[in-house]
Write a protein that holds these residues in place. Structure first.
Motif: not given
Length: 683
Positions: A447-453, A650-658
């Motif tokens: 949900a924090n990444r922008g998705y409904a769950v 899906l087009g949501g946001r993501a923290e880099p794998i790092g």
């Protein structure tokens, strides 16, 4: 024990316990990533890293508190005097594999825990002396899995355990002397699924699997198993009927029982006459647990979990306690531990939109004192509300489900989206298990990444009566999958998402559902994430652990019988592996190399089949994991890959794998180029 657990006598059925231009109606979905960016990003490590403290228990004498907390970055057992937590000290020193739970010996001198190696689920029993810190391996055997048969508050110096070191299929019952570590054989097991003992640690009842998937119960008198059954249970009632435990005097036996009804009622049986009395029942859901009087063993309250967990008191004293807790606690609460005097309770509080906390409740003083917050780093984080939903299946079943919306479209937590957003369908494992209301790390993260769950209790899920379980018989990949599709349709019709922006994700059976979704309905889901999911139901049943022998017939009756031609045909038809060539959408697979439930071959087979057809798939394997990822560094690494994979899909946001991959044991066996950022992370 502090409360009657519904698995007091082991169940016969183990649990297998994740394109071009958009059409006009989906433009709001693409815009949601921008709106989500206004909500602070919660770091993965804060959600999936080690909790600061968890799993607290109070010793029977009330003098000690134990819990699980990191020691040099690995979860270990800690202990402190209950009157002075500042004197806390670690009791164990695991260096790599986390200890995930512990429990007290009845003498209050020893904390017990079980631990396996690399996820192989060969759990051995250990004990640590609270004062000296001496650790003892009570079951120093190879390829052995221990079971706890009974821990009594009335017998302080020993407990009953089951050990399958003689025959891997069956657990012999032993008496364990906690001081000396001596094991004394009490009952050799020649084909029984489990045993029930009374508070004097005397074996009283045993269960044997029937060829039709049901169960037969026999009394044990003077150490001998009678040949005449005391009662029998058919397949339909096999998961919803079981003995729970005896009162202290041994005269009353409690059952959870669905015979002659749908949902499991709590029954009290007079042992001498055999007469049963209904203590509690609920037409919505099975009775989920019961609280016993510490002295007499009589049931004082029970729990029902339909949409949410509810405690129902049976005495005025418990009614007053529960009323006080309900009035003074914000959020759902669970009674997690009690001392023998029953004047001190440990209460776990789950507000959902804040990290859980554990409190000490003094019953005499009617006072609550906070002991700790499990994840203080999440205090003040933008956690999202969870909303129970009742969704109708196409054939009229009610699917209890849980929806979490990103704050970008539901800042007030109403459960209604201001515009459609991409959706991740999270499918639980089992399948004979269930989703529940409460803080859920995957819901919060996604949900924090922008998705409904959306998590759906599809048919076959437990807790909603025997008819709901039986409705899933021989329906893997068919009506069970239809329920998931019906839930997605509900989400689309209610403006939560659009049909072209739905991913499917899950572990174990949820992983199977992911593979089934992409193979059987190739254009329904935009992508899928499979975690330890079976791809070939025939080989799955060939490789189940030997100690699941008692549940084998239930697997056959509910999944398909590999010993018959008809069953073989059904299993072949329901195996995603055989339809791998039909997969069109991106797939990410995570697997533990040591998984005893879903063998690593289940993932390798479908990856090889997709490779042969040049169908993109990314496969990540962990050599030190089993059925799921216990080590946080591994879980974080896979989730890092997952959120970047979902971001592209899906087009949501993501923290880099790092550096998460390098910090883990992850081995990317195939398809790194198909997962955004993974090739770079491996350099």
């Amino acid at each position: 024990m502090n409360r009657i657990a519904l698995n007091a006598l082991p169940s016969l059925l183990p649990v297998l316990l994740l394109a071009g231009a958009l059409p006009v109606h989906a433009q709001n979905v693409a815009a949601s990533a921008t709106a989500a960016s206004e909500v602070p990003l919660i770091e993965r490590a804060k959600i999936f890293g080690n909790a600061s403290k968890s799993g607290a228990n109070i010793s029977p004498d009330g003098k000690w508190l134990s819990w699980i907390a990191p020691r040099d970055g690995v979860l270990n057992v800690w202990v402190a005097p209950s009157s002075d937590l500042a004197r806390a000290k670690p009791l164990t020193e695991e260096k790599s594999r986390p200890i995930r739970s512990s429990f007290w010996a009845p003498d209050s001198n020893t904390v017990l825990f079980i631990q396996d190696k690399g996820g192989d689920e060969n759990f051995l029993l250990y004990g640590v002396d609270v004062v000296s810190g001496k650790q003892t391996n009570y079951t120093p055997f190879e390829k052995t899995r221990v079971q706890i048969v009974n821990i009594s508050s009335k017998v302080k110096d020993r407990i009953l355990i089951g050990v399958n070191n003689r025959d891997p299929k069956w657990h012999d019952v032993h008496s364990l002397d906690l001081k000396t570590g001596k094991l004394t054989l009490v009952q050799q097991n020649d084909g029984y699924a489990g045993f029930l003992a009374d508070e004097q640690l005397k074996l009283r009842l045993t269960i044997k699997a029937r060829a039709d998937g049901g169960a037969t119960y026999y009394r044990i008198v003077d150490g001998k198993i009678e040949t005449t059954p005391v009662t029998e249970v058919g397949l339909d009632d096999s998961q919803t009927t079981a003995p729970l435990g005896f009162t202290t005097d041994g005269k009353t036996l409690y059952w959870t029982d669905s015979r002659n009804r749908n949902t499991s009622a709590l029954l009290a049986q007079d042992v001498a006459s055999g007469k049963t009395t209904v203590v509690a029942e609920d037409p919505r859901a099975d009775i989920s647990n019961a609280l016993q009087d510490k002295r007499t063993g009589r049931v004082l309250a029970y729990g029902v979990d339909y949409l949410k967990q509810e405690y129902v008191p049976l005495t005025e004293e418990l009614k007053a306690d529960l009323a006080y807790l309900k009035k003074n606690i914000k959020g759902q609460f669970f009674l997690s531990s009690r001392n023998e005097a029953d004047d001190k309770w440990l209460i776990t509080v789950d507000p959902v939109t804040a990290p859980s906390s554990t409190w000490l409740y003094d019953r005499k003083a009617k006072k609550l004192s906070q002991l700790y917050v499990s994840r203080p780093e999440l205090e003040g984080a933008p956690l999202a509300a969870m909303h129970p939903q009742e969704i109708k299946s196409r054939d009229g079943l009610t699917l209890v489900s849980y929806l979490t919306l990103p704050k970008s479209v539901d800042a007030a937590g109403t459960g209604r989206a201001s515009k459609p957003v991409p959706l991740v369908l999270m499918v639980h494992g089992g399948p004979w298990a269930r989703d529940r209301y409460g803080y859920n790390s995957y819901h919060q993260w996604l949900a924090n990444r922008g998705y409904a769950v959306l998590s759906v209790n599809y048919r076959g899920s437990t807790g909603f009566g025997k008819n709901f379980i039986s409705a899933a018989d021989l329906q893997w990949g068919r009506k069970m999958h239809d329920d998931l599709l019906d839930a997605v349709d509900w989400a689309v019709k209610n403006g939560i998402t659009t049909s072209d922006k739905v991913a499917i994700m899950g572990g174990s059976y949820g992983g199977y559902a992911t593979l089934a979704g992409l193979a059987f309905t190739p254009t329904t889901f935009a992508c899928g994430v499979d975690i330890v999911g079976p791809s070939n139901l025939f080989t799955l049943l060939q490789t189940i652990p030997p100690y699941w022998e008692a549940g084998k017939q239930q697997f056959y009756k509910r999944m398909g019988d590999p010993t018959t031609e008809e069953g073989k045909a059904l299993l072949k038809e329901r195996s995603p592996l055989n339809f791998a060539a039909d997969i069109q959408r991106p797939l990410l697979i995570g697997q533990g190399a040591n998984d005893p439930r879903v063998n690593v071959r289940e993932s390798v087979q479908i990856v090889d089949a997709m490779k042969a057809k040049n169908i993109p798939v990314t496969y990540v394997e962990f050599p030190d994991e089993g059925h799921g990822f216990a080590r946080p560094v591994n879980n974080i690494a896979f989730n890092a890959v997952t959120e970047n994979f979902l971001g592209k899909c899906l087009g949501g946001r993501a923290e880099p794998i790092g550096g998460t991959i390098k910090a883990s044991t992850a081995q990317v066996k195939y398809g790194a180029e198909f997962a955004p950022g993974l090739v770079e992370a491996l350099k």
